[in-house]
Design a protein around this motif. Sequence first.
Motif, PDB file in Angstrom:
ATOM      1  N   GLY A  32       2.919   2.651  -8.135  1.00 14.93           N
ATOM      2  CA  GLY A  32       3.442   2.721  -6.923  1.00 14.93           C
ATOM      3  C   GLY A  32       2.844   1.407  -6.062  1.00 14.93           C
ATOM      4  O   GLY A  32       3.432   1.262  -4.879  1.00 14.93           O
ATOM      5  N   SER A  33       1.786   1.031  -6.393  1.00 25.77           N
ATOM      6  CA  SER A  33       1.161  -0.099  -5.740  1.00 25.77           C
ATOM      7  C   SER A  33       1.156  -1.217  -6.483  1.00 25.77           C
ATOM      8  O   SER A  33       0.222  -2.269  -6.313  1.00 25.77           O
ATOM      9  N   ALA A  34       2.108  -1.588  -7.405  1.00 27.34           N
ATOM     10  CA  ALA A  34       2.255  -2.807  -8.104  1.00 27.34           C
ATOM     11  C   ALA A  34       2.627  -4.038  -7.455  1.00 27.34           C
ATOM     12  O   ALA A  34       3.589  -3.610  -6.550  1.00 27.34           O
ATOM     13  N   PRO A  35       2.268  -5.004  -7.880  1.00 22.22           N
ATOM     14  CA  PRO A  35       3.030  -6.548  -7.188  1.00 22.22           C
ATOM     15  C   PRO A  35       4.558  -6.193  -7.191  1.00 22.22           C
ATOM     16  O   PRO A  35       5.182  -5.580  -8.154  1.00 22.22           O
ATOM     17  N   CYS A  38       7.140  -2.228  -2.330  1.00 22.19           N
ATOM     18  CA  CYS A  38       7.485  -2.164  -1.022  1.00 22.19           C
ATOM     19  C   CYS A  38       6.705  -1.033  -0.302  1.00 22.19           C
ATOM     20  O   CYS A  38       7.063   0.125  -0.677  1.00 22.19           O
ATOM     21  N   VAL A  39       5.826  -1.112   0.439  1.00 22.22           N
ATOM     22  CA  VAL A  39       5.219  -0.020   1.085  1.00 22.22           C
ATOM     23  C   VAL A  39       5.527   0.140   2.712  1.00 22.22           C
ATOM     24  O   VAL A  39       5.650  -0.882   3.385  1.00 22.22           O
ATOM     25  N   LEU A  40       5.449   1.299   3.209  1.00 24.13           N
ATOM     26  CA  LEU A  40       5.946   1.729   4.629  1.00 24.13           C
ATOM     27  C   LEU A  40       7.277   0.883   5.182  1.00 24.13           C
ATOM     28  O   LEU A  40       7.388   0.770   6.246  1.00 24.13           O
ATOM     29  N   GLY A  41       8.114   0.769   3.918  1.00 26.03           N
ATOM     30  CA  GLY A  41       9.296   0.237   4.418  1.00 26.03           C
ATOM     31  C   GLY A  41       9.512  -1.403   4.510  1.00 26.03           C
ATOM     32  O   GLY A  41      10.618  -1.678   4.899  1.00 26.03           O
ATOM     33  N   ARG A  42       8.189  -2.029   4.740  1.00 24.94           N
ATOM     34  CA  ARG A  42       8.465  -3.314   5.240  1.00 24.94           C
ATOM     35  C   ARG A  42       7.350  -4.309   4.492  1.00 24.94           C
ATOM     36  O   ARG A  42       7.269  -5.556   4.775  1.00 24.94           O
ATOM     37  N   TYR A  43       6.313  -3.830   3.783  1.00 24.40           N
ATOM     38  CA  TYR A  43       5.194  -4.594   3.255  1.00 24.40           C
ATOM     39  C   TYR A  43       5.408  -4.661   1.790  1.00 24.40           C
ATOM     40  O   TYR A  43       5.124  -3.710   1.048  1.00 24.40           O
ATOM     41  N   ARG A  44       5.849  -6.001   1.241  1.00 19.96           N
ATOM     42  CA  ARG A  44       6.102  -6.200   0.014  1.00 19.96           C
ATOM     43  C   ARG A  44       4.831  -6.695  -0.678  1.00 19.96           C
ATOM     44  O   ARG A  44       4.405  -7.973  -0.067  1.00 19.96           O
ATOM     45  N   LEU A  45       3.932  -6.117  -1.758  1.00 20.94           N
ATOM     46  CA  LEU A  45       2.959  -6.324  -2.052  1.00 20.94           C
ATOM     47  C   LEU A  45       3.051  -7.711  -2.957  1.00 20.94           C
ATOM     48  O   LEU A  45       3.993  -7.718  -3.866  1.00 20.94           O
ATOM     49  N   VAL A  46       2.253  -8.537  -2.757  1.00 17.19           N
ATOM     50  CA  VAL A  46       2.331  -9.953  -3.481  1.00 17.19           C
ATOM     51  C   VAL A  46       1.150  -9.927  -4.563  1.00 17.19           C
ATOM     52  O   VAL A  46       1.610 -10.179  -5.907  1.00 17.19           O
ATOM     53  N   ARG A  47       0.122  -9.921  -4.239  1.00 14.57           N
ATOM     54  CA  ARG A  47      -1.026  -9.866  -5.350  1.00 14.57           C
ATOM     55  C   ARG A  47      -2.365  -9.016  -4.919  1.00 14.57           C
ATOM     56  O   ARG A  47      -2.653  -8.789  -3.555  1.00 14.57           O
ATOM     57  N   LEU A  48      -3.028  -8.462  -5.980  1.00 20.36           N
ATOM     58  CA  LEU A  48      -4.213  -7.727  -5.596  1.00 20.36           C
ATOM     59  C   LEU A  48      -5.383  -8.626  -5.133  1.00 20.36           C
ATOM     60  O   LEU A  48      -5.749  -9.703  -5.937  1.00 20.36           O
ATOM     61  N   LEU A  49      -5.903  -8.313  -3.990  1.00 19.86           N
ATOM     62  CA  LEU A  49      -7.322  -9.452  -3.721  1.00 19.86           C
ATOM     63  C   LEU A  49      -8.263  -8.879  -4.297  1.00 19.86           C
ATOM     64  O   LEU A  49      -9.331  -9.552  -4.389  1.00 19.86           O
ATOM     65  N   GLY A  50      -8.588  -7.221  -4.087  1.00 23.24           N
ATOM     66  CA  GLY A  50      -9.637  -6.993  -4.578  1.00 23.24           C
ATOM     67  C   GLY A  50      -9.936  -5.159  -4.535  1.00 23.24           C
ATOM     68  O   GLY A  50      -8.688  -4.905  -3.783  1.00 23.24           O
ATOM     69  N   HIS A  51     -10.707  -4.577  -5.073  1.00 20.69           N
ATOM     70  CA  HIS A  51     -10.772  -3.248  -4.766  1.00 20.69           C
ATOM     71  C   HIS A  51     -12.291  -2.840  -4.683  1.00 20.69           C
ATOM     72  O   HIS A  51     -13.228  -3.490  -5.095  1.00 20.69           O
ATOM     73  N   GLY A  52     -12.730  -1.692  -4.050  1.00 24.50           N
ATOM     74  CA  GLY A  52     -13.949  -1.110  -3.834  1.00 24.50           C
ATOM     75  C   GLY A  52     -13.959   0.386  -4.577  1.00 24.50           C
ATOM     76  O   GLY A  52     -13.113   0.513  -5.395  1.00 24.50           O
ATOM     77  N   TRP A  58      -4.296  -5.912  -0.809  1.00 26.82           N
ATOM     78  CA  TRP A  58      -3.431  -6.599  -1.205  1.00 26.82           C
ATOM     79  C   TRP A  58      -3.060  -7.566  -0.398  1.00 26.82           C
ATOM     80  O   TRP A  58      -3.204  -7.436   0.847  1.00 26.82           O
ATOM     81  N   GLU A  59      -2.508  -8.765  -0.568  1.00 28.76           N
ATOM     82  CA  GLU A  59      -1.806  -9.487  -0.007  1.00 28.76           C
ATOM     83  C   GLU A  59      -0.327  -9.425  -0.066  1.00 28.76           C
ATOM     84  O   GLU A  59       0.117  -8.911  -1.195  1.00 28.76           O
ATOM     85  N   ALA A  60       0.255  -9.321   0.902  1.00 31.17           N
ATOM     86  CA  ALA A  60       1.736  -8.700   1.119  1.00 31.17           C
ATOM     87  C   ALA A  60       2.603  -9.541   2.299  1.00 31.17           C
ATOM     88  O   ALA A  60       2.066 -10.372   2.964  1.00 31.17           O
ATOM     89  N   THR A  61       3.640  -9.478   2.233  1.00 36.56           N
ATOM     90  CA  THR A  61       4.557 -10.095   3.222  1.00 36.56           C
ATOM     91  C   THR A  61       5.376  -9.169   3.861  1.00 36.56           C
ATOM     92  O   THR A  61       5.971  -8.051   3.247  1.00 36.56           O
ATOM     93  N   LYS A  72      -4.799  -2.982   3.261  1.00 34.30           N
ATOM     94  CA  LYS A  72      -5.680  -2.074   2.635  1.00 34.30           C
ATOM     95  C   LYS A  72      -5.214  -0.733   2.325  1.00 34.30           C
ATOM     96  O   LYS A  72      -4.591  -0.201   3.336  1.00 34.30           O
ATOM     97  N   ARG A  73      -5.170  -0.318   1.161  1.00 34.11           N
ATOM     98  CA  ARG A  73      -4.634   1.001   0.529  1.00 34.11           C
ATOM     99  C   ARG A  73      -5.505   2.100   0.316  1.00 34.11           C
ATOM    100  O   ARG A  73      -6.573   1.609  -0.858  1.00 34.11           O
ATOM    101  N   ILE A  74      -5.754   3.177   1.037  1.00 36.45           N
ATOM    102  CA  ILE A  74      -6.688   3.859   0.628  1.00 36.45           C
ATOM    103  C   ILE A  74      -5.823   5.358   0.084  1.00 36.45           C
ATOM    104  O   ILE A  74      -5.233   5.983   0.674  1.00 36.45           O
ATOM    105  N   PRO A  75      -6.251   5.554  -1.273  1.00 33.26           N
ATOM    106  CA  PRO A  75      -5.228   6.768  -1.685  1.00 33.26           C
ATOM    107  C   PRO A  75      -5.400   8.048  -1.170  1.00 33.26           C
ATOM    108  O   PRO A  75      -6.781   8.487  -0.795  1.00 33.26           O
ATOM    109  N   ARG A  76      -4.570   8.798  -0.842  1.00 28.28           N
ATOM    110  CA  ARG A  76      -4.935  10.470  -0.460  1.00 28.28           C
ATOM    111  C   ARG A  76      -5.941  11.051  -1.413  1.00 28.28           C
ATOM    112  O   ARG A  76      -6.478  12.047  -1.150  1.00 28.28           O
TER     113      ARG A  76
END
Length: 636
Positions: A32-35, A38-52, A58-61, A72-76
Motif C-alpha cells: 500500500g505504500s509502494a512507489p 496515492c495516499v490521502l487522496g493527493r500524494y503520489r509516492l515517488v521513491r523511498l528516502l529512508g526508514h527508521g 517518501w518523496e511524493a508529488t 512521513k508514514r507511521i503505520p498504525r
Amino acid sequence: MGGRRTAKAVRTTDATLAAPRGTPPATPPPAGSAPGACVLGRYRLVRLLGHGGFATVWEATDVQLARQVAVKRIPRSALAAGARGDLVAERVTREARTVARLAHPAVVALFEASADEEAFYLVSELVVGPTLAELIAQGGLSDRDVMEIGQSLCRAVEHAHSRGIVHRDIKPANVIVPDARAAGGQCAKLTDFGVAHVLGEPALTRTGDVVGTLGYMAPEQAQAGAVGPPADIYALGVVLYEALGGRRPAPEPDPPRAARRAGPAASSLAGPRPDLPADLVGAIDDARAPDPRARARLPTLLRALARASRYADDEPRWAPPPRPWRPTLRHLGRRLAIGPSPPASLGIGARALGAVGTGALAALALAALGPASPLPPGVAGLAVAAVALALPRMAWAAAAVAVCAWLTLAQRPGLALFVALLALPNALLVRAPAGRPAPALAPVCGALGLAGAFPALAGQARRGATRVLLGALGAWWLCLAEVLLGRRMLLGPAAGTASRDAWQASLATTVSHALAPLAEGGVLALAAVWGLAALVLPWLVRGRAPVWDIAAAAAWAGGLALATHELARALGPALPGDPTRALVLGSLAAGAIAVGLSSARPARRDPAGERLGTWARRARTRPVAPVAPARGPALR
C-alpha cells in the motif's frame, strides 16, 4: 560535480523516534505504500528516502498543487503496540502541533498531518541539501558561510521561542543547508522538532529522563533539570564553536556542578581561533556559559554574527582529517610524489600551465647549458611538456634527472650537480605539482630588475605551506641563477664566486668556488624572508576594501624591501654593490601585484543575479555555495 553520481539527500521536518534496544530493523514498505501509490487522496509516492524504527519517509508529488513534498508514514501497527505505541502516537501528535505553530523561512514547514485506515502521515516541505554536520566533515565551509548559517539559526530559534517552543536538540545534524536558495531566503533550515517542548504544557518524558544529544546539551539539560530557552542558546553556541573552530569544545566534566558555576565557559573559542573578532568570540563563549542566567541573548549573538560576516573570509578553512600515514612503499611514494597523479587531482588549466613551464625550462637548459643536445631544444621541450601534462608529479623529477645525466655525459659534472641542486628541491611542492616551474619566475623578475616582486606572486597560492615553499624556492633559484649567469639580479654573486667556465667540469671546484660562497652569501636568510613574506601576504591584502588593501600592500612591500636591505647590510663586503634600486622597483611592483591580483579575483553573483566585485562583496550577503548532496535521509 566532476561527473560523480551522488544520491539525492532530502530532509524533512521530523525524525523517526529511536526504536528500543532489540527492535528489529524496519521491514520493506508494504504494497500500500509502494512507489506510485496515492495516499490521502493527493500524494503520489515517488521513491523511498529512508526508514527508521517506526516510520518511513517518501518523496511524493502533491497532485493537487503540483509540488514535491516529503511524506512521513507511521503505520498504525506501531501506534497500537501497548504503552510504547501510546508514547509514539502522543509524540507524533505533539510534534505535528508543535511544528504547526511555526511559520518561518528558516524552519522546515509542515503542510499536513492526517491519517487513514492504515497509517498516520506527516506531510512536510521537501528540502534538498546536506546537513551542517556533513559540511563540517567535508571541510567545505568558510567563515562567512558559518556566520550566515548562524544568523539563520538565530532567527529560527528566536521565532520558536516567541511561540513558546524549546527545540532541545539543536545540533549540526538537525541543520539543513539547501542546495538552492531563493532570493531573500534563509541559507539554513532548522529541523527535527521530535523532542521539542512547548512551554506551559506537560512534558512527555518522565522526571529524570534526559532528552537531546550529548555534546550539545546544556548542563541543566544533562542533569534532567528544567529546560527552557537558554538550553537552545547553549546548543547553538556549541554548534557555532564546532563550525568555526573545527571541533567541539571540551565537555563539562561535572554538568551538575557546572550548572551552578558562575562565569564563562571552560574553553574559549579564542583558543582554536584567535583571529576571529573579539565581540564574536565573546558572544559565542557567553552563549555557552554554564549558568543559564548568564548566557548571551539571541539578539546579541545575531548582531555579533552579522558584524563579523561583513569582513569574514570566503575561503574554506577546515579540511577533513587526514588518514593516518603508514610507512609503506606506496605511502612513501605518494609522499615523494613518485608516479602518476589521479586524473581528477589537478585542473586541466593548472596542468597545462605547469606542463608549458616544465617544457620551456627543459628546452632552455638544453640550449644554454651544454654542448649540442641529442634533440633540438624545441622538440625536447614539447616532449617534456607532453609528459608533464599526463604525469605532472613525475615529469619534473624525470626531466631534471635527464638533463643532469646529459651534462654528466658531456664531461660537465659540476654543472650537473648545480642543476640538480637547482631543480630537485622543487619536488617538495607535493600538493602543487603543477607549480613546480613557478620558482623560475624569480630569475625572470630579477632579469627585469623586479626581483622583489616574486614574493607577491608566491603569496597568491592557496595553502600556507605552498606559499612558504614557493617564496623560499624563488629566493633559491634567484641566488643560484646569479651564480650560474655571473650577473647581479638582486644581491649579486657572493665574493669569491668563480665564473661558470672555471668550475663546471669539476665537482670539487663546484663545491669550493660556487656552492660554498653561495652558502656564505645569505641565500638561506633570503629564502626565509621571502617565504615569510609570501605566507603573510593574503592575511594582509584580503580584497575587502581598496583603501585598506593599498595601505596593507604598501606596508608589506616596504617591510620586505627593508628586510632584504638589512640582510644585504649584515652580509657586509661579501656582497659587493648596492641593491637599492632593485629593492625599490621590486617593492613597488610587489605592492601593485598584491593589490591587482586581489581585486581581480573572480566576482560572484548575489541571489538576485547581480554581479558583485571583490570589494563589493562585504556589503552583500552571498548564498552558500552548492555542495554535492549527501547520501541518505535524516532518519534516526
